[in-house]
Design a protein around this motif. Sequence first.
Motif, PDB file in Angstrom:
ATOM      1  N   SER A  82     -24.719 -55.080 -48.117  1.00  0.00           N
ATOM      2  CA  SER A  82     -24.251 -53.805 -47.573  1.00  0.00           C
ATOM      3  C   SER A  82     -25.324 -53.205 -46.680  1.00  0.00           C
ATOM      4  CB  SER A  82     -23.931 -52.828 -48.710  1.00  0.00           C
ATOM      5  OG  SER A  82     -23.660 -51.532 -48.206  1.00  0.00           O
ATOM      6  N   GLY A  83     -24.913 -52.697 -45.526  1.00  0.00           N
ATOM      7  CA  GLY A  83     -25.840 -52.033 -44.623  1.00  0.00           C
ATOM      8  C   GLY A  83     -26.202 -50.625 -45.074  1.00  0.00           C
ATOM      9  N   ASP A  84     -25.429 -50.049 -46.020  1.00  0.00           N
ATOM     10  CA  ASP A  84     -25.717 -48.713 -46.546  1.00  0.00           C
ATOM     11  C   ASP A  84     -25.421 -48.727 -48.044  1.00  0.00           C
ATOM     12  OD1 ASP A  84     -25.928 -46.072 -47.302  1.00  0.00           O
ATOM     13  OD2 ASP A  84     -24.592 -45.297 -45.751  1.00  0.00           O
ATOM     14  N   SER A  85     -26.445 -48.979 -48.835  1.00  0.00           N
ATOM     15  CA  SER A  85     -26.247 -49.085 -50.279  1.00  0.00           C
ATOM     16  C   SER A  85     -26.002 -47.725 -50.944  1.00  0.00           C
ATOM     17  CB  SER A  85     -27.436 -49.780 -50.939  1.00  0.00           C
ATOM     18  OG  SER A  85     -28.612 -49.055 -50.695  1.00  0.00           O
ATOM     19  N   ASP A 110     -19.409 -40.805 -49.906  1.00  0.00           N
ATOM     20  CA  ASP A 110     -18.786 -40.810 -48.578  1.00  0.00           C
ATOM     21  C   ASP A 110     -19.747 -41.407 -47.561  1.00  0.00           C
ATOM     22  OD1 ASP A 110     -16.584 -39.545 -49.639  1.00  0.00           O
ATOM     23  OD2 ASP A 110     -17.059 -37.570 -48.834  1.00  0.00           O
ATOM     24  N   GLY A 111     -19.184 -42.160 -46.638  1.00  0.00           N
ATOM     25  CA  GLY A 111     -20.015 -42.753 -45.598  1.00  0.00           C
ATOM     26  C   GLY A 111     -19.409 -44.043 -45.074  1.00  0.00           C
ATOM     27  N   THR A 112     -20.117 -44.677 -44.172  1.00  0.00           N
ATOM     28  CA  THR A 112     -19.660 -45.932 -43.581  1.00  0.00           C
ATOM     29  C   THR A 112     -20.726 -46.996 -43.802  1.00  0.00           C
ATOM     30  OG1 THR A 112     -18.404 -44.733 -41.910  1.00  0.00           O
ATOM     31  CG2 THR A 112     -18.887 -47.047 -41.451  1.00  0.00           C
ATOM     32  N   ALA A 113     -20.300 -48.145 -44.273  1.00  0.00           N
ATOM     33  CA  ALA A 113     -21.224 -49.259 -44.524  1.00  0.00           C
ATOM     34  C   ALA A 113     -20.634 -50.522 -43.918  1.00  0.00           C
ATOM     35  CB  ALA A 113     -21.447 -49.441 -46.010  1.00  0.00           C
ATOM     36  N   THR A 114     -21.496 -51.361 -43.406  1.00  0.00           N
ATOM     37  CA  THR A 114     -21.076 -52.654 -42.884  1.00  0.00           C
ATOM     38  C   THR A 114     -21.539 -53.730 -43.847  1.00  0.00           C
ATOM     39  OG1 THR A 114     -21.246 -51.847 -40.621  1.00  0.00           O
ATOM     40  CG2 THR A 114     -21.205 -54.229 -40.917  1.00  0.00           C
ATOM     41  N   PRO A 135     -21.891 -65.196 -37.823  1.00  0.00           N
ATOM     42  CA  PRO A 135     -21.920 -63.942 -38.588  1.00  0.00           C
ATOM     43  C   PRO A 135     -20.518 -63.574 -39.086  1.00  0.00           C
ATOM     44  CG  PRO A 135     -21.965 -63.466 -36.246  1.00  0.00           C
ATOM     45  CD  PRO A 135     -21.968 -64.966 -36.389  1.00  0.00           C
ATOM     46  N   TRP A 136     -20.496 -62.870 -40.199  1.00  0.00           N
ATOM     47  CA  TRP A 136     -19.260 -62.273 -40.739  1.00  0.00           C
ATOM     48  C   TRP A 136     -19.594 -60.838 -41.058  1.00  0.00           C
ATOM     49  CZ3 TRP A 136     -17.971 -59.709 -45.211  1.00  0.00           C
ATOM     50  CH2 TRP A 136     -16.613 -59.552 -45.487  1.00  0.00           C
ATOM     51  N   LYS A 137     -18.718 -59.925 -40.644  1.00  0.00           N
ATOM     52  CA  LYS A 137     -18.955 -58.513 -40.984  1.00  0.00           C
ATOM     53  C   LYS A 137     -17.640 -57.757 -41.040  1.00  0.00           C
ATOM     54  CE  LYS A 137     -19.772 -56.343 -36.508  1.00  0.00           C
ATOM     55  NZ  LYS A 137     -20.672 -55.488 -35.755  1.00  0.00           N
ATOM     56  N   VAL A 138     -17.635 -56.797 -41.940  1.00  0.00           N
ATOM     57  CA  VAL A 138     -16.505 -55.877 -42.090  1.00  0.00           C
ATOM     58  C   VAL A 138     -17.084 -54.487 -42.317  1.00  0.00           C
ATOM     59  CG1 VAL A 138     -14.579 -55.193 -43.559  1.00  0.00           C
ATOM     60  CG2 VAL A 138     -14.888 -57.587 -42.985  1.00  0.00           C
ATOM     61  N   THR A 139     -16.582 -53.521 -41.588  1.00  0.00           N
ATOM     62  CA  THR A 139     -16.993 -52.126 -41.765  1.00  0.00           C
ATOM     63  C   THR A 139     -16.085 -51.468 -42.804  1.00  0.00           C
ATOM     64  OG1 THR A 139     -17.785 -52.041 -39.492  1.00  0.00           O
ATOM     65  CG2 THR A 139     -17.360 -49.930 -40.569  1.00  0.00           C
ATOM     66  N   VAL A 140     -16.709 -50.803 -43.752  1.00  0.00           N
ATOM     67  CA  VAL A 140     -15.971 -50.114 -44.816  1.00  0.00           C
ATOM     68  C   VAL A 140     -16.292 -48.635 -44.732  1.00  0.00           C
ATOM     69  CG1 VAL A 140     -15.595 -49.914 -47.305  1.00  0.00           C
ATOM     70  CG2 VAL A 140     -16.105 -52.158 -46.293  1.00  0.00           C
ATOM     71  N   GLU A 141     -15.246 -47.830 -44.616  1.00  0.00           N
ATOM     72  CA  GLU A 141     -15.414 -46.377 -44.625  1.00  0.00           C
ATOM     73  C   GLU A 141     -15.042 -45.871 -46.006  1.00  0.00           C
ATOM     74  OE1 GLU A 141     -13.989 -42.319 -42.311  1.00  0.00           O
ATOM     75  OE2 GLU A 141     -13.327 -44.254 -41.569  1.00  0.00           O
ATOM     76  N   VAL A 142     -15.979 -45.203 -46.647  1.00  0.00           N
ATOM     77  CA  VAL A 142     -15.759 -44.641 -47.967  1.00  0.00           C
ATOM     78  C   VAL A 142     -15.422 -43.170 -47.816  1.00  0.00           C
ATOM     79  CG1 VAL A 142     -16.753 -44.223 -50.255  1.00  0.00           C
ATOM     80  CG2 VAL A 142     -17.353 -46.298 -48.992  1.00  0.00           C
ATOM     81  N   LYS A 143     -14.283 -42.776 -48.352  1.00  0.00           N
ATOM     82  CA  LYS A 143     -13.833 -41.376 -48.281  1.00  0.00           C
ATOM     83  C   LYS A 143     -13.579 -40.835 -49.664  1.00  0.00           C
ATOM     84  CE  LYS A 143     -11.414 -41.706 -43.897  1.00  0.00           C
ATOM     85  NZ  LYS A 143     -10.201 -41.462 -43.222  1.00  0.00           N
TER      86      LYS A 143
END
Length: 143
Positions: A82-85, A110-114, A135-143
């Motif tokens: 995760s880019g934002d733990s 709350d936030g966005t992590a890749t 590369p493999w990546k998915v952006t996840v937005e946590v609300k």
Amino acid sequence: MGTKWSATPWGTALTLVTVLAATAAPAAAHGQAPDRARPTQRIVLTNSDKGPVTASLGDDVEVRLTGYRKDGLNWTWSTPASGDSTALRRTTGRTAPNGDASATFHAEHDGTATITAQRRCRPDPGRLCPLVITPWKVTVEVK
């Protein structure tokens, strides 16, 4: 002369235990609705997913990447990260000898992590790999 028993200390203790147990019991046991309006969910992502994905607080995001073998070349995945733990915390992560990789992330804030991982080639003896990293990546937005 007979033994005289006093029920007062035990009666008080039992009353206190009953009150504490009733206070600590979950709301659902008393017929009340739980605090969350919706149950947490598990979102599963695989090789073909590109995103973006939306997760709610408390949800789990599971990543399952499948490696493969062809012509003496083994294409293996790194453990997803995760880019934002702070927003999306990894709770499990592993790679397998066959090239597969998996991880589970918990939506904490709350936030966005890749979420990212890389696929690399591992050659059999006597074989050469192309110098390619996928590369493999998915952006996840946590609300």
